[in-house]
Design an enzyme around this catalytic site. Structure first.
Site, PDB file in Angstrom:
ATOM      1  N   HIS A 194     -19.551 -11.336  -4.736  1.00  0.00           N
ATOM      2  CA  HIS A 194     -19.613 -11.193  -6.194  1.00  0.00           C
ATOM      3  C   HIS A 194     -18.259 -10.901  -6.831  1.00  0.00           C
ATOM      4  O   HIS A 194     -18.026 -11.291  -7.973  1.00  0.00           O
ATOM      5  CB  HIS A 194     -20.574 -10.059  -6.574  1.00  0.00           C
ATOM      6  CG  HIS A 194     -22.011 -10.402  -6.343  1.00  0.00           C
ATOM      7  ND1 HIS A 194     -23.052  -9.660  -6.861  1.00  0.00           N
ATOM      8  CD2 HIS A 194     -22.585 -11.409  -5.622  1.00  0.00           C
ATOM      9  CE1 HIS A 194     -24.216 -10.198  -6.485  1.00  0.00           C
ATOM     10  NE2 HIS A 194     -23.958 -11.255  -5.720  1.00  0.00           N
ATOM     11  N   CYS A 206      -8.103   5.717   3.372  1.00  0.00           N
ATOM     12  CA  CYS A 206      -7.686   7.101   3.116  1.00  0.00           C
ATOM     13  C   CYS A 206      -8.903   7.970   3.403  1.00  0.00           C
ATOM     14  O   CYS A 206      -9.865   7.498   4.022  1.00  0.00           O
ATOM     15  CB  CYS A 206      -7.119   7.290   1.703  1.00  0.00           C
ATOM     16  SG  CYS A 206      -8.275   7.082   0.334  1.00  0.00           S
ATOM     17  N   THR A 214     -11.284   9.146   1.518  1.00  0.00           N
ATOM     18  CA  THR A 214     -12.495   8.636   0.856  1.00  0.00           C
ATOM     19  C   THR A 214     -12.482   7.129   0.624  1.00  0.00           C
ATOM     20  O   THR A 214     -13.529   6.549   0.348  1.00  0.00           O
ATOM     21  CB  THR A 214     -12.628   9.277  -0.540  1.00  0.00           C
ATOM     22  OG1 THR A 214     -11.429   8.963  -1.273  1.00  0.00           O
ATOM     23  CG2 THR A 214     -12.809  10.784  -0.445  1.00  0.00           C
ATOM     24  N   GLY A 215     -11.311   6.522   0.623  1.00  0.00           N
ATOM     25  CA  GLY A 215     -11.162   5.125   0.199  1.00  0.00           C
ATOM     26  C   GLY A 215     -10.891   5.020  -1.295  1.00  0.00           C
ATOM     27  O   GLY A 215     -10.494   3.967  -1.803  1.00  0.00           O
ATOM     28  N   ILE A 216     -11.093   6.125  -1.997  1.00  0.00           N
ATOM     29  CA  ILE A 216     -10.987   6.080  -3.465  1.00  0.00           C
ATOM     30  C   ILE A 216      -9.531   6.035  -3.928  1.00  0.00           C
ATOM     31  O   ILE A 216      -9.143   5.200  -4.747  1.00  0.00           O
ATOM     32  CB  ILE A 216     -11.719   7.289  -4.084  1.00  0.00           C
ATOM     33  CG1 ILE A 216     -13.221   7.213  -3.784  1.00  0.00           C
ATOM     34  CG2 ILE A 216     -11.486   7.335  -5.595  1.00  0.00           C
ATOM     35  CD1 ILE A 216     -13.996   8.474  -4.162  1.00  0.00           C
ATOM     36  N   GLY A 217      -8.717   6.933  -3.401  1.00  0.00           N
ATOM     37  CA  GLY A 217      -7.320   7.012  -3.855  1.00  0.00           C
ATOM     38  C   GLY A 217      -6.573   5.701  -3.626  1.00  0.00           C
ATOM     39  O   GLY A 217      -5.895   5.189  -4.531  1.00  0.00           O
ATOM     40  N   ARG A 262     -21.423 -17.929 -11.649  1.00  0.00           N
ATOM     41  CA  ARG A 262     -21.405 -16.857 -12.661  1.00  0.00           C
ATOM     42  C   ARG A 262     -20.483 -15.720 -12.241  1.00  0.00           C
ATOM     43  O   ARG A 262     -19.900 -15.032 -13.089  1.00  0.00           O
ATOM     44  CB  ARG A 262     -22.823 -16.331 -12.940  1.00  0.00           C
ATOM     45  CG  ARG A 262     -23.480 -15.612 -11.785  1.00  0.00           C
ATOM     46  CD  ARG A 262     -24.910 -15.190 -12.148  1.00  0.00           C
ATOM     47  NE  ARG A 262     -25.528 -14.364 -11.129  1.00  0.00           N
ATOM     48  CZ  ARG A 262     -26.080 -14.834 -10.017  1.00  0.00           C
ATOM     49  NH1 ARG A 262     -26.065 -16.135  -9.776  1.00  0.00           N
ATOM     50  NH2 ARG A 262     -26.624 -14.027  -9.150  1.00  0.00           N
ATOM     51  N   HIS A 263     -20.313 -15.540 -10.943  1.00  0.00           N
ATOM     52  CA  HIS A 263     -19.399 -14.489 -10.476  1.00  0.00           C
ATOM     53  C   HIS A 263     -17.945 -14.887 -10.749  1.00  0.00           C
ATOM     54  O   HIS A 263     -17.097 -14.044 -11.010  1.00  0.00           O
ATOM     55  CB  HIS A 263     -19.632 -14.212  -8.992  1.00  0.00           C
ATOM     56  CG  HIS A 263     -21.054 -13.878  -8.687  1.00  0.00           C
ATOM     57  ND1 HIS A 263     -21.662 -12.741  -9.166  1.00  0.00           N
ATOM     58  CD2 HIS A 263     -22.015 -14.563  -8.003  1.00  0.00           C
ATOM     59  CE1 HIS A 263     -22.931 -12.715  -8.775  1.00  0.00           C
ATOM     60  NE2 HIS A 263     -23.176 -13.819  -8.073  1.00  0.00           N
ATOM     61  N   ASP A 289      -3.247   6.503   4.699  1.00  0.00           N
ATOM     62  CA  ASP A 289      -2.552   7.786   4.702  1.00  0.00           C
ATOM     63  C   ASP A 289      -2.950   8.527   5.987  1.00  0.00           C
ATOM     64  O   ASP A 289      -3.585   7.948   6.878  1.00  0.00           O
ATOM     65  CB  ASP A 289      -2.845   8.586   3.414  1.00  0.00           C
ATOM     66  CG  ASP A 289      -4.277   9.112   3.331  1.00  0.00           C
ATOM     67  OD1 ASP A 289      -5.083   8.831   4.251  1.00  0.00           O
ATOM     68  OD2 ASP A 289      -4.594   9.812   2.349  1.00  0.00           O
ATOM     69  N   HIS A 290      -2.607   9.813   6.059  1.00  0.00           N
ATOM     70  CA  HIS A 290      -2.885  10.598   7.268  1.00  0.00           C
ATOM     71  C   HIS A 290      -4.384  10.735   7.539  1.00  0.00           C
ATOM     72  O   HIS A 290      -4.794  10.876   8.682  1.00  0.00           O
ATOM     73  CB  HIS A 290      -2.260  11.997   7.124  1.00  0.00           C
ATOM     74  CG  HIS A 290      -2.690  12.687   5.861  1.00  0.00           C
ATOM     75  ND1 HIS A 290      -2.178  12.331   4.631  1.00  0.00           N
ATOM     76  CD2 HIS A 290      -3.594  13.662   5.629  1.00  0.00           C
ATOM     77  CE1 HIS A 290      -2.733  13.079   3.693  1.00  0.00           C
ATOM     78  NE2 HIS A 290      -3.599  13.893   4.272  1.00  0.00           N
TER      79      HIS A 290
END
Ligand code: RB5
Length: 149
Positions: A98, A65, A67-70, A132-133, A8-9
């Site tokens: 992982h 973005c 934060t990287g979260i959205g 296991r991963h 995004d911007h």
């Protein structure tokens, strides 16, 4: 690799640097935008990149973005997408080893851009460890099968 990128911007500046670095490393870059500071909604570039990775038109995706979260929340709504928000080299490496992350989500505002470029490089080079991963990622697929329409 064929790498789909988007932002995004709040992330277009770092995305531009990522595109340049990927090109220098001889990867094929598929840039879904955005290309300037004008406000855009982060789910749009996230969906564009997630679709390319989901359909195997791209091998991996990178989203930025503020934060990287959205972008990660939006991308993870697509079946088969494992988007990881990473803030340092360790999380970037572990998201591959992982979690077999197929999209790297970066913060354009709080992660130093030189560090972010280093994270991109190691993230692309790091292999999934399986074992296991693999069992755990298979359980994520099962959750998708049971809950995605
Ligand atoms: C835009 O200001 C910001 O909300 C967006 O880039 C992102 O950080 C959302 O998660």
């Amino acid at each position: 690799m064929r790498i789909s990128i988007g932002s995004d911007h709040a992330g277009y500046e770092l995305k531009g640097k990522v595109a340049k670095r990927l090109t220098e490393l001889k990867h094929e870059v598929q840039d879904e935008g955005t290309f300037g500071p004008q406000s855009v909604d982060y789910p749009d570039p996230a969906a564009a990149v997630a679709k390319r990775v989901q359909s195997a038109a791209a091998d991996r995706g990178i989203l930025v973005c503020g934060t990287g979260i959205g972008v990660s929340i939006a991308a993870n709504k697509f079946r088969g997408i494992r988007a990881a928000v990473c803030h340092d080299l360790e999380t970037a490496i572990l998201s591959r080893e992982h979690n077999d992350a197929n999209i790297l989500a970066l913060s354009g505002r709080s992660t130093d851009h030189d560090l972010a470029l280093k994270m991109v490089e190691v993230w692309l080079e790091t292999h999934f460890l399986g074992d296991r991963h693999g069992r755990r990622v298979d359980k994520i697929r099962k959750i998708e099968d049971e809950n995605f329409r």
